[in-house]
Design a protein around this motif. Structure first.
Motif, PDB file in Angstrom:
ATOM      1  N   LYS A 208      38.584 104.874 151.835  1.00 39.77           N
ATOM      2  CA  LYS A 208      39.858 104.388 151.305  1.00 39.77           C
ATOM      3  C   LYS A 208      40.922 104.391 152.399  1.00 39.77           C
ATOM      4  CE  LYS A 208      40.703 105.336 146.656  1.00 39.77           C
ATOM      5  NZ  LYS A 208      41.301 106.239 145.643  1.00 39.77           N
ATOM      6  N   SER A 209      40.875 105.395 153.269  1.00 45.69           N
ATOM      7  CA  SER A 209      41.870 105.448 154.336  1.00 45.69           C
ATOM      8  C   SER A 209      41.665 104.296 155.317  1.00 45.69           C
ATOM      9  CB  SER A 209      41.835 106.797 155.051  1.00 45.69           C
ATOM     10  OG  SER A 209      40.719 106.871 155.909  1.00 45.69           O
ATOM     11  N   GLU A 211      40.449 101.376 154.434  1.00 44.81           N
ATOM     12  CA  GLU A 211      40.956 100.195 153.737  1.00 44.81           C
ATOM     13  C   GLU A 211      42.481 100.136 153.832  1.00 44.81           C
ATOM     14  OE1 GLU A 211      40.436 100.185 149.498  1.00 44.81           O
ATOM     15  OE2 GLU A 211      41.074  98.100 149.322  1.00 44.81           O
ATOM     16  N   ASP A 212      43.088 101.298 153.657  1.00 42.85           N
ATOM     17  CA  ASP A 212      44.536 101.401 153.661  1.00 42.85           C
ATOM     18  C   ASP A 212      45.115 101.006 155.020  1.00 42.85           C
ATOM     19  OD1 ASP A 212      46.910 101.978 152.507  1.00 42.85           O
ATOM     20  OD2 ASP A 212      46.268 103.921 151.739  1.00 42.85           O
ATOM     21  N   ASN A 213      44.636 101.629 156.067  1.00 47.29           N
ATOM     22  CA  ASN A 213      45.123 101.326 157.410  1.00 47.29           C
ATOM     23  C   ASN A 213      44.110 101.831 158.422  1.00 47.29           C
ATOM     24  OD1 ASN A 213      46.434 101.241 159.898  1.00 47.29           O
ATOM     25  ND2 ASN A 213      48.427 101.448 158.917  1.00 47.29           N
TER      26      ASN A 213
END
Lengths: 343, 232
Positions: A208-209, A211-213
């Motif tokens: 997820k991190s 995906e986030d940045n």
């Protein structure tokens, strides 16, 4: 004040207990369904679940890391064609040829994903550029299938792919229709649950991190390119498992298991089921394919219209997918109050 | 511990840094002052490897690290807190901290207690999503996440930006404490003189992509000298 958190905790627990028992009931129903709905419907569900594996693979990539592949049918098709070619073209005994085909199909797809993924991901290709290149990959793979028709059967496809065999008291026996259904059902359940378990802990947070940045995750010490490559290859392997099992259970492989329509459908399955939910895309695939059969039996021309409608619904009515929407409805029936209730 | 020599960097064809040289001693807090657009952020991004320098050299504890990827630099002990916090809003506070553990040398898989002791506000909000925290709390989370990686060198880009004064003061105190307790080396980019004064052991001034002056800790308290250095 101390009462509130403990209350919330027990209500969350009872809620998840209801959810688990509902899922188990649903599973049980799916397991005994073929005994009631007949072999034809069962084979329909079986194929749908295998396409569901492709959707699951795509969701692992798109839902968890935000990287969209528009050519996931390539990996499904590579698995299917790999399995079909290995088990039919080398004159092997089908009892082990089918298994070698399964393995070979998956490895073949894995290899394609590794080569393509390595150059794209380590070359810094991201976002829509990545999507467009994978779209091209889908187009290329159809041409490859049509060009090498002596091995792939061209437009006619390959016939006579043997089903998987299991040892019984009197030697190796191919699976019956029912046996295939149960085998596929178990495999799909196991892979889906396995992926869910894998993505639930620290690893899920890491994806997820990214995906986030991605840059931030990299600055925290994560080799993000390597992680993306692993996810890309992993998602191709899952899709290929679906494809190879599809080849061996249907017995036929044709260009419709690599073409662009299938790639598009994979994206629609994931969008409808809910990006990143893993279970959602598999369920959505089964439901959409079942719906396709029902609608097409009224009039074949109706289905594309329905498909478009579904996609519009997915965008406007349930942008987070049906599963999230159902969860929201479920919470309305059994509300979870307080900060402990994380949806 | 950090030696930067004649560093040039920029964006595409556009050069931003012109022969920047600086060095940091272990355990000191160097503040980099300068107006908007002089290249402070670009310098930090080059030091963590997000921007590849076009020439010059960066040495970390004597090792040549010019052109290393960010993840490799992070494992070598460099932590970077970007401008605008840079937390992951969709992850919980705890997950944000867990993701920060990767660059530790000891391979620890749980959030260290001492980090949570330093930031009690985070302990109360471990299961809350990062995006729901206030600006100041997000900044604290970003600092804590960077500390989870057990770094040697801390690159901080304007931690005071858009944060209420009381939290800025807290951050200043925290930096001093962390610096003292763990002998962390800090390179702090700031526009807030108050925070700079509180944390700095010395100070460099940047102008148009070059280091244009330096101020000692006592110079920082002399308003005339500061204004002169900043050409205000």
């Amino acid at each position: 004040m101390s009462q509130i958190p403990s209350d919330t905790g027990s209500s969350t627990r009872s809620r998840s207990r209801v959810l688990v028992s509902l899922s188990l009931l649903f599973l049980l129903a799916m397991y005994i369904a073929p005994l009631y709905v007949g072999v034809y419907s069962a084979s329909l569900f079986r194929d749908a679940m295998l396409f569901g594996l492709m959707a699951l693979g795509l969701d692992y990539l798109w839902g968890k890391t935000g990287v969209l592949s528009f050519g996931h049918a390539t990996f499904f098709g590579a698995g299917a064609y790999g399995a079909a070619i290995i088990s039919t073209q080398f004159g092997m005994d089908p009892s082990y040829g089918a298994w070698l085909g399964l393995l070979g199909g998956i490895l073949f797809s894995c290899l394609i994903a590794f080569i393509v993924g390595y150059f794209l991901i380590f070359g810094g290709v991201r976002g829509s550029y990545f999507t467009i290149v994978t779209l091209a990959l889908g187009v290329i793979s159809v041409h490859v299938v049509l060009t090498f028709s002596e091995y792939t059967g061209g437009d006619a496809g390959l016939l006579g792919v043997p089903p998987l065999s299991f040892p019984t008291v009197d030697g190796f026996r191919p699976l019956s229709q029912l046996g295939q259904y149960w085998f596929v059902m178990t495999t799909v359940c196991a892979v889906t649950c396995g992926m869910w378990w894998l993505c639930s802990g620290r690893y899920g947070a890491l994806l997820k991190s990214i995906e986030d940045n991605e840059q931030r995750a990299q600055a925290l010490g994560h080799n993000t390119s390597l992680h993306l490559l692993i996810v890309f290859v992993g998602s191709a392997v899952i899709a290929a498992l679906g494809g190879a099992l599809y080849a061996s259970s249907v017995g036929v492989v044709a260009t419709d298991s690599v073409n662009l329509i299938l790639s598009t459908q994979a994206i629609i399955f994931v969008a409808i089921g809910g990006r990143g939910t893993l279970f959602g895309p598999v369920l959505a695939t089964v439901c959409v394919i079942w719906l396709e059969q029902e609608v097409s039996s009224i009039n074949v021309q109706l289905w594309p219209l329905f498909m478009g409608l579904l996609f519009i619904l997915a965008v406007f009515v349930f942008p987070d997918g049906v599963l999230k929407r159902a969860e929201a409805l479920f919470s309305m029936i059994r509300p979870v109050s307080g900060p402990g209730g994380r949806a | 511990m950090l030696d930067v020599e004649k560093l040039k960097a920029g964006y595409g064809m556009l050069p931003v840094l012109h022969d920047v040289s600086l060095s940091l001693e272990k355990g000191e807090t160097l503040v980099l002052l300068g107006r908007n657009g002089v290249g402070k952020t670009t310098l930090l991004k080059s030091l963590i490897g997000i921007n590849k320098p076009t020439s010059g050299s960066i040495r970390l504890n004597g090792t040549e690290v010019t052109g290393w990827a960010p993840n490799r630099l992070a494992k070598a002990g460099v932590a970077y807190v970007p401008q605008g916090r840079g937390i992951f809003p969709k992850l919980t506070v705890e997950e944000n901290l867990l993701v920060g553990l990767r660059s530790r040398a000891d391979g620890r898989k749980t959030v260290p207690e001492e980090v949570l002791d330093m930031f009690p506000i985070l302990r109360e909000r471990l299961s809350q999503f990062g995006g729901t925290l206030s600006g100041g709390q997000q900044q604290i989370l970003a600092l804590a996440r960077a500390l989870c990686g057990d770094p040697e060198l801390f690159l901080l880009d304007e931690p005071s930006e858009g944060i209420q004064p009381s939290i800025v003061q807290q951050i200043g105190e925290l930096l001093v404490t962390v610096n003292r307790n763990t002998n962390l080396t800090v390179l702090l980019v700031e526009q807030n003189l108050e925070l700079a004064r509180r944390a700095a052991s010395r100070c460099l001034v940047m102008e148009k992509g070059r280091i244009s002056g330096n101020l000692s800790k006592s110079d920082l308290n002399d308003e005339r000298k500061v204004f002169q250095a900043l050409a205000l």
